[in-house]
Design an enzyme around this catalytic site. Structure first.
Site, PDB file in Angstrom:
ATOM      1  N   ARG A   1       0.828  -1.211   0.000  1.00 19.96           N
ATOM      2  CA  ARG A   1       0.000   0.000   0.000  1.00 19.96           C
ATOM      3  C   ARG A   1       0.863   1.262   0.000  1.00 19.96           C
ATOM      4  O   ARG A   1       0.558   2.244  -0.687  1.00 19.96           O
ATOM      5  CB  ARG A   1      -0.931  -0.009   1.213  1.00 19.96           C
ATOM      6  CG  ARG A   1      -1.837   1.197   1.267  1.00 19.96           C
ATOM      7  CD  ARG A   1      -3.026   0.959   2.179  1.00 19.96           C
ATOM      8  NE  ARG A   1      -3.996   2.043   2.067  1.00 19.96           N
ATOM      9  CZ  ARG A   1      -4.221   2.929   3.042  1.00 19.96           C
ATOM     10  NH1 ARG A   1      -3.564   2.857   4.176  1.00 19.96           N
ATOM     11  NH2 ARG A   1      -5.117   3.884   2.864  1.00 19.96           N
TER      12      ARG A   1
ATOM     13  N   HIS B   1       0.705   4.472  -2.626  1.00 23.11           N
ATOM     14  CA  HIS B   1       0.549   5.873  -2.220  1.00 23.11           C
ATOM     15  C   HIS B   1       1.771   6.712  -2.582  1.00 23.11           C
ATOM     16  O   HIS B   1       1.670   7.929  -2.694  1.00 23.11           O
ATOM     17  CB  HIS B   1       0.254   5.963  -0.719  1.00 23.11           C
ATOM     18  CG  HIS B   1      -1.130   5.536  -0.373  1.00 23.11           C
ATOM     19  ND1 HIS B   1      -1.765   5.907   0.797  1.00 23.11           N
ATOM     20  CD2 HIS B   1      -2.020   4.763  -1.043  1.00 23.11           C
ATOM     21  CE1 HIS B   1      -2.984   5.377   0.830  1.00 23.11           C
ATOM     22  NE2 HIS B   1      -3.163   4.674  -0.269  1.00 23.11           N
TER      23      HIS B   1
ATOM     24  N   ASN C   1      -3.161   8.835   4.371  1.00 24.88           N
ATOM     25  CA  ASN C   1      -1.937   8.267   4.947  1.00 24.88           C
ATOM     26  C   ASN C   1      -1.913   8.246   6.469  1.00 24.88           C
ATOM     27  O   ASN C   1      -1.409   7.297   7.086  1.00 24.88           O
ATOM     28  CB  ASN C   1      -0.706   9.061   4.457  1.00 24.88           C
ATOM     29  CG  ASN C   1      -0.471   8.900   2.956  1.00 24.88           C
ATOM     30  OD1 ASN C   1      -0.926   7.919   2.358  1.00 24.88           O
ATOM     31  ND2 ASN C   1       0.226   9.855   2.354  1.00 24.88           N
TER      32      ASN C   1
ATOM     33  N   HIS D   1      -6.304  -5.708  -2.392  1.00 26.59           N
ATOM     34  CA  HIS D   1      -7.118  -5.868  -1.185  1.00 26.59           C
ATOM     35  C   HIS D   1      -7.408  -7.338  -0.875  1.00 26.59           C
ATOM     36  O   HIS D   1      -8.211  -7.635  -0.002  1.00 26.59           O
ATOM     37  CB  HIS D   1      -8.408  -5.042  -1.301  1.00 26.59           C
ATOM     38  CG  HIS D   1      -8.152  -3.560  -1.251  1.00 26.59           C
ATOM     39  ND1 HIS D   1      -9.136  -2.620  -1.420  1.00 26.59           N
ATOM     40  CD2 HIS D   1      -7.002  -2.856  -1.056  1.00 26.59           C
ATOM     41  CE1 HIS D   1      -8.609  -1.400  -1.329  1.00 26.59           C
ATOM     42  NE2 HIS D   1      -7.321  -1.520  -1.119  1.00 26.59           N
TER      43      HIS D   1
END
Ligand code: HEM
Ligand SMILES: *[C@@H]1O[C@H](CO)[C@@H](O)[C@H](O)[C@H]1NC(C)=O
Ligand SMILES: *[C@@H]1O[C@H](CO)[C@@H](O)[C@H](O)[C@H]1NC(C)=O
Length: 317
Positions: free
Chosen positions: A62, A66, A94, A193
């Protein structure tokens, strides 16, 4: 006459070299001479981190997403806030959410010891994300290298360019399109996910208010996520949060997506067919996911003389 084609060829070679310099390509062999043990160091440290806490494979994946969605894969997410510097760590997507910065620090320390001031934090993050996926049973892909580290960060872009879990399908498609990723890439990448967790505060409105949700799944989820309080209670994003499989898509087909944005991929729209395919064909998913990770890793890298090789991933040199 005979030499003319050769001159043309030489000219073309010079031109393409120039073009390469301007538009430098990432390459898997970028550190082959300058840091031959890089892959092994990253792999070993990721194996230690995932051995200590399995979820870390998901968390680093993840973090990489980002990073890449904010000014390209340039290690900007790793920068700490300072008295004269505003980083991205307090951005809404975040804060209290992206985790694993100490793991990147540990890898960076090992890499610096072996090859000082050579390997960027951006490349370390790209490699670590790959290894995290592989360690949890997911596919492998060729990680191209040669990214350099940003000397800037953008809190504003982190707040506006990372998709929200409350987004609808059109929103998701356009936010990925803005990064050069098509709807198929978006649906495959969302399969990330299949590993990891989300906090109650992120999925509360889905399990209490959405109507496109399996009733038993909603009831079970509510038990661990009350209407008020328990904001940080965790629930896995699919039934096997430590195994990279295609369960995520099976859940979507059964209206058991945990995030509102997840269920948007299977809600009567353009991605239903693809979700259906992934739900009964792991290899189709794994191949598309790997290809899309390569594409995501190519978003706006700093190369050549741009950026720097940070010594400490948390601060610019
Ligand atoms: C499609 C748009 C996406 C949205 C709206 C989204 C949103 C979220 C949210 C809200 C969480 C839970 C965060 C928390 O509760 O603290 C999460 C977790 C996660 N996301 Fe996404 N995400 C998206 C796409 C992606 C992509 C493209 C990747 C990677 C390729 C990814 C990887 C992950 C992982 C692995 C976790 C679990 C992290 C952990 O357990 O530490 N997500 N995502
Ligand atoms: C922050 O910037 C000010 C003004 O330029 C400077 O005096 C100060 O030393 C800087 N502080 C740090 C920690 O860099
Ligand atoms: C559900 O929707 C109602 C009406 O919009 C709203 O007042 C309520 O806060 C929502 N509940 C949750 C848990 O989001």
């Amino acid at each position: 006459m005979a030499f003319l084609p050769r001159v043309l060829v030489a000219f073309a070679v010079v031109l393409s070299l120039l073009a390469c310099n301007v538009h430098a390509q990432l390459s898997p062999a970028f550190y082959a001479q300058t840091c031959p043990n890089l892959r092994r160091i990253v792999r070993n440290e990721m194996a230690v981190a995932v051995g200590r806490e399995t979820r870390m494979g998901a968390s680093i994946l993840r973090m990489s997403f980002h990073d890449c969605f904010v000014n390209g894969c340039d290690g900007s997410i790793l920068l700490d806030d300072g008295p004269n510097f505003t980083g991205e760590k307090t951005a809404r997507p975040n804060q209290n959410s992206v985790r694993g910065f100490e793991v990147i620090d540990r890898i960076k320390a090992r890499v610096e010891a072996a090859c000082p001031s050579t390997v960027s934090c951006a490349d370390i993050l790209a490699l670590a994300a790959h290894d995290g996926v592989e360690l949890l049973g997911g596919p492998s892909w060729t990680v191209a290298l040669g990214r350099r580290d940003a000397r800037t960060a953008s809190l504003n872009n982190a707040n506006t360019q990372i998709p929200s879990p409350f987004a609808n399908l059109a929103n998701l498609i356009s936010m990925f399109a803005a990064k050069g990723l098509d709807a198929r890439d978006m649906t495959a990448l969302s399969g990330a996910h299949t590993i990891g967790f989300a906090r109650c505060t992120i999925f509360r409105s889905r399990i209490y208010n959405d109507t496109n949700i399996d009733a038993r799944f909603a009831a079970n989820s509510r038990a661990n996520c009350p209407v008020t309080g328990g904001d940080n209670n965790l629930q896995s994003l699919d039934r096997s949060p430590f195994r990279f499989d295609n369960d995520y898509y099976r859940n979507l087909v059964g209206s058991r997506g945990l995030l509102h944005s997840d269920q948007e991929l299977f809600n009567g729209g353009s991605q239903d067919t693809l979700v259906g395919t992934y739900s009964n064909n792991y290899l189709a998913f794994a191949n598309d996911f790997a290809a899309a990770m390569v594409k995501m890793g190519n978003i706006g890298p700093l190369t050549g003389a741009n950026g720097e090789i940070r010594r400490n991933c948390r601060v610019i040199n």
